[in-house]
Design a protein around this motif. Structure first.
Motif, PDB file in Angstrom:
ATOM      1  N   ALA A 167      12.308  -5.137 -65.521  1.00 49.25           N
ATOM      2  CA  ALA A 167      12.165  -6.303 -64.660  1.00 49.25           C
ATOM      3  C   ALA A 167      10.879  -6.280 -63.840  1.00 49.25           C
ATOM      4  N   PHE A 168      10.147  -5.153 -63.850  1.00 45.64           N
ATOM      5  CA  PHE A 168       8.926  -5.009 -63.057  1.00 45.64           C
ATOM      6  C   PHE A 168       7.697  -5.201 -63.934  1.00 45.64           C
ATOM      7  N   THR A 169       6.682  -5.882 -63.376  1.00 44.15           N
ATOM      8  CA  THR A 169       5.407  -6.065 -64.061  1.00 44.15           C
ATOM      9  C   THR A 169       4.272  -5.748 -63.094  1.00 44.15           C
ATOM     10  N   PRO A 170       3.851  -4.500 -63.014  1.00 45.25           N
ATOM     11  CA  PRO A 170       2.695  -4.166 -62.178  1.00 45.25           C
ATOM     12  C   PRO A 170       1.403  -4.662 -62.822  1.00 45.25           C
ATOM     13  N   TYR A 171       0.395  -4.885 -62.000  1.00 50.78           N
ATOM     14  CA  TYR A 171      -0.860  -5.435 -62.500  1.00 50.78           C
ATOM     15  C   TYR A 171      -2.024  -4.992 -61.627  1.00 50.78           C
ATOM     16  N   VAL A 172      -3.213  -5.091 -62.199  1.00 53.82           N
ATOM     17  CA  VAL A 172      -4.462  -4.943 -61.456  1.00 53.82           C
ATOM     18  C   VAL A 172      -5.311  -6.160 -61.776  1.00 53.82           C
ATOM     19  N   SER A 173      -5.901  -6.742 -60.753  1.00 54.02           N
ATOM     20  CA  SER A 173      -6.665  -7.974 -60.923  1.00 54.02           C
ATOM     21  C   SER A 173      -7.992  -7.854 -60.188  1.00 54.02           C
ATOM     22  N   VAL A 174      -9.058  -8.302 -60.830  1.00 54.48           N
ATOM     23  CA  VAL A 174     -10.374  -8.339 -60.198  1.00 54.48           C
ATOM     24  C   VAL A 174     -10.927  -9.758 -60.322  1.00 54.48           C
ATOM     25  N   ALA A 175     -11.695 -10.177 -59.316  1.00 53.63           N
ATOM     26  CA  ALA A 175     -12.295 -11.510 -59.332  1.00 53.63           C
ATOM     27  C   ALA A 175     -13.587 -11.473 -58.532  1.00 53.63           C
ATOM     28  N   ALA A 176     -14.546 -12.292 -58.932  1.00 54.00           N
ATOM     29  CA  ALA A 176     -15.837 -12.329 -58.247  1.00 54.00           C
ATOM     30  C   ALA A 176     -16.411 -13.730 -58.313  1.00 54.00           C
ATOM     31  N   ALA A 177     -17.137 -14.111 -57.276  1.00 53.24           N
ATOM     32  CA  ALA A 177     -17.872 -15.371 -57.230  1.00 53.24           C
ATOM     33  C   ALA A 177     -19.241 -15.090 -56.629  1.00 53.24           C
ATOM     34  N   HIS A 178     -20.300 -15.492 -57.341  1.00 57.62           N
ATOM     35  CA  HIS A 178     -21.663 -15.244 -56.876  1.00 57.62           C
ATOM     36  C   HIS A 178     -22.491 -16.509 -57.032  1.00 57.62           C
ATOM     37  N   SER A 179     -22.980 -17.028 -55.911  1.00 54.27           N
ATOM     38  CA  SER A 179     -23.806 -18.224 -55.933  1.00 54.27           C
ATOM     39  C   SER A 179     -25.206 -17.906 -56.430  1.00 54.27           C
ATOM     40  N   SER A 180     -25.916 -18.948 -56.821  1.00 50.95           N
ATOM     41  CA  SER A 180     -27.281 -18.781 -57.308  1.00 50.95           C
ATOM     42  C   SER A 180     -28.188 -18.281 -56.179  1.00 50.95           C
ATOM     43  N   ALA A 181     -29.301 -17.708 -56.581  1.00 52.80           N
ATOM     44  CA  ALA A 181     -30.252 -17.174 -55.597  1.00 52.80           C
ATOM     45  C   ALA A 181     -30.819 -18.282 -54.722  1.00 52.80           C
ATOM     46  N   ASP A 182     -30.988 -19.478 -55.286  1.00 53.17           N
ATOM     47  CA  ASP A 182     -31.573 -20.585 -54.532  1.00 53.17           C
ATOM     48  C   ASP A 182     -30.672 -20.983 -53.375  1.00 53.17           C
ATOM     49  N   GLY A 183     -29.400 -21.249 -53.651  1.00 53.73           N
ATOM     50  CA  GLY A 183     -28.490 -21.647 -52.589  1.00 53.73           C
ATOM     51  C   GLY A 183     -28.320 -20.576 -51.532  1.00 53.73           C
ATOM     52  N   THR A 184     -28.257 -19.315 -51.972  1.00 51.92           N
ATOM     53  CA  THR A 184     -28.112 -18.213 -51.028  1.00 51.92           C
ATOM     54  C   THR A 184     -29.323 -18.107 -50.110  1.00 51.92           C
ATOM     55  N   ALA A 185     -30.526 -18.263 -50.686  1.00 51.15           N
ATOM     56  CA  ALA A 185     -31.757 -18.171 -49.887  1.00 51.15           C
ATOM     57  C   ALA A 185     -31.845 -19.305 -48.872  1.00 51.15           C
ATOM     58  N   VAL A 186     -31.450 -20.502 -49.273  1.00 54.07           N
ATOM     59  CA  VAL A 186     -31.489 -21.641 -48.352  1.00 54.07           C
ATOM     60  C   VAL A 186     -30.530 -21.411 -47.182  1.00 54.07           C
ATOM     61  N   ALA A 187     -29.323 -20.968 -47.472  1.00 52.13           N
ATOM     62  CA  ALA A 187     -28.345 -20.730 -46.402  1.00 52.13           C
ATOM     63  C   ALA A 187     -28.843 -19.670 -45.434  1.00 52.13           C
ATOM     64  N   ARG A 188     -29.448 -18.613 -45.948  1.00 53.60           N
ATOM     65  CA  ARG A 188     -29.925 -17.542 -45.075  1.00 53.60           C
ATOM     66  C   ARG A 188     -31.128 -17.989 -44.252  1.00 53.60           C
ATOM     67  N   ALA A 189     -32.011 -18.807 -44.849  1.00 55.41           N
ATOM     68  CA  ALA A 189     -33.158 -19.307 -44.091  1.00 55.41           C
ATOM     69  C   ALA A 189     -32.695 -20.216 -42.954  1.00 55.41           C
ATOM     70  N   LEU A 190     -31.732 -21.080 -43.231  1.00 57.19           N
ATOM     71  CA  LEU A 190     -31.199 -21.948 -42.186  1.00 57.19           C
ATOM     72  C   LEU A 190     -30.549 -21.144 -41.065  1.00 57.19           C
ATOM     73  N   ASP A 191     -29.850 -20.075 -41.442  1.00 60.28           N
ATOM     74  CA  ASP A 191     -29.092 -19.311 -40.462  1.00 60.28           C
ATOM     75  C   ASP A 191     -29.962 -18.373 -39.637  1.00 60.28           C
ATOM     76  N   SER A 192     -31.085 -17.930 -40.195  1.00 60.19           N
ATOM     77  CA  SER A 192     -31.898 -16.914 -39.515  1.00 60.19           C
ATOM     78  C   SER A 192     -33.064 -17.492 -38.724  1.00 60.19           C
TER      79      SER A 192
END
Length: 445
Positions: free
Chosen positions: A334-359
């Motif tokens: 009745a038991f189903t153990p699991y391991v799950s991995v997930a990742a999300a990575h935005s493009s370099a352009d969007g990341t750079a714009v957000a950091r420039a605005l914030d800094s």
């Protein structure tokens, strides 16, 4: 009664009614349609080890708001060819963090002239991903929740429109071809760390701190291929989404550097602010490419893996990212153990714009600096950037064929993420870690 308890009392009352009666009711009338109803739900408890809010509701004290949902579905079969489905969903409101709402998630009429063709018209869920149709029905999967880094990136998977399906029955399995066109209106949430001050002293802020909700109209068109055998499901899809704000206001395309003097400048984000001017657009377009595989090696081992690319054109503030998720599970009784991995990575352009605005920051003594600094921080808060990875370990326990109890520990590492409500005064880009413990009960009847 406390307003937050009211939806829970309603949900428990409806759940008791469903559990106290027949698990599934069906009525056949010779001269009328054949009606059947079913119900599903999850009662979930989550708690993290961080003071900031994660995934909108998860905090450092136990909460039921993240995973809890209740739904009922009514199916009407008018003839062998014609049918209709209505599904109501009770869950946290799209446009308020402290309210619940009851809304139709499915409401469509279906025409099946034969086993190979199906035409549906109305509100329905598009199979963007492998388990999009199961998103609210926690009993159908073993994880405490489907990977948020993956399933939260698409603007929506519910559309009102038309869906045409063609099934090809081949020797080893079934090939389904889905095409759809539709539209929906939704509320998109963002987190404003600090209020955006008014340029007029003593006046209320232009934007208040805290959760912000803006309604958006989404037009979608796309196609999905699904291959199913006894042990394997493969799915691939291509979708074009056009997004615009419901109130007709324009969206910033990209911040522009505005020099204010020798060695001074800021990123202009609105034509209402001083500078050379910025380009704005009423709509922007996104392309979503997704593929996934669900394979059972035998009666016990199972692997589910998915990959997505979301590309945007029209504004740098929208999501432009890769996302991936994989779950390996093994059943022991009745038991189903699991391991799950997930990742999300935005493009370099969007990341750079957000950091420039914030800094970027102007000296406080400069006239108008609070407004200009606030405008950059506000734009950074609304730039949809994700750079995070999660690891989850857990297990489901099938109490019977219709219900599961689940326990999960999840660890998330984020460099920057729209899933985190960053506290006031803290930068967006900073390594953050959060551990989440989840306990839930899911059922279908």
């Amino acid at each position: 009664m406390h307003p937050r308890l009211t939806p829970w009392m309603s949900a428990l009352a409806l759940g008791a009614l469903l559990l106290g009666g027949n698990a599934r009711a069906e009525e056949a009338v010779d001269s009328g349609p054949r009606l059947s109803w079913s119900a599903f739900g999850t009662i979930g408890l989550t708690q993290s080890d961080q003071s900031f809010t994660y995934q909108r509701f998860i905090k450092d004290h136990a909460t039921t708001e993240r995973d809890s949902v209740l739904g009922v579905q009514l199916d009407a079969q008018f003839s062998p060819e014609w049918s209709a489905t209505v599904q109501l969903r009770l869950g946290p409101s799209e446009d308020h963090d402290a309210r619940w709402s009851l809304r139709p998630s499915w409401a469509f009429v279906a025409w099946r002239p034969n086993n190979d063709w199906l035409l549906r018209l109305g509100r329905m869920r598009v199979p963007f991903f492998l388990r999009s149709e199961q998103l609210d029905v926690g009993q159908t999967y073993d994880e405490a929740r489907l990977p948020t880094e993956f399933y939260s990136l698409a603007p929506t998977s519910d559309f009102s429109g038309l869906n045409l399906s063609r099934s090809l029955w081949l020797a080893d399995g079934e090939l389904s071809i889905d095409g759809y066109v539709g539209q929906t209106t939704l509320a998109k949430r963002s987190w404003q760390r600090e209020a955006l001050p008014s340029p007029v002293p003593g006046q209320p802020p232009l934007v208040s701190a805290g959760a912000q909700f803006r309604r958006a109209d989404v037009d979608g068109v796309g196609g999905v291929l699904t291959w199913r055998t006894a042990d394997t499901t493969l799915r691939a899809g291509l979708h074009r989404l056009t997004v615009g704000l419901s109130d007709g206001s324009s969206l910033l395309v990209r911040p522009v550097w505005a020099p204010l003097g020798p060695g001074l400048g800021y990123w202009q984000t609105s034509n209402q602010l001083p500078g050379p001017g910025v380009q704005e657009a009423r709509h922007f377009r996104e392309w979503l490419y997704a593929a996934g595989v669900d394979h059972r090696f035998d009666a016990r081992w199972r692997v589910v893996a998915e990959l997505m690319r979301l590309r945007q054109s029209g504004t740098v503030l929208a999501v432009d990212a890769w996302a991936a998720a994989a779950t390996v599970s093994r059943q022991w009784g009745a038991f189903t153990p699991y391991v799950s991995v997930a990742a999300a990575h935005s493009s370099a352009d969007g990341t750079a714009v957000a950091r420039a605005l914030d800094s970027t920051r102007l000296p406080d003594a400069l006239p108008g600096a609070p407004l200009l600094n606030g405008s950059m921080r506000s734009a950074a808060d609304h730039t949809l950037v994700f750079r995070q990875t999660s690891l989850a370990l857990g297990s489901s326990w099938a109490l019977d064929a219709r219900s599961k109890l689940k326990l999960e520990w999840m660890h998330t590492q984020a460099q920057q993420s729209q899933l985190i409500d960053v506290p006031a005064g803290e930068p967006l880009a900073r390594p953050r870690h959060v551990n989440v413990l989840s306990l839930s009960y899911s059922f279908v009847y």
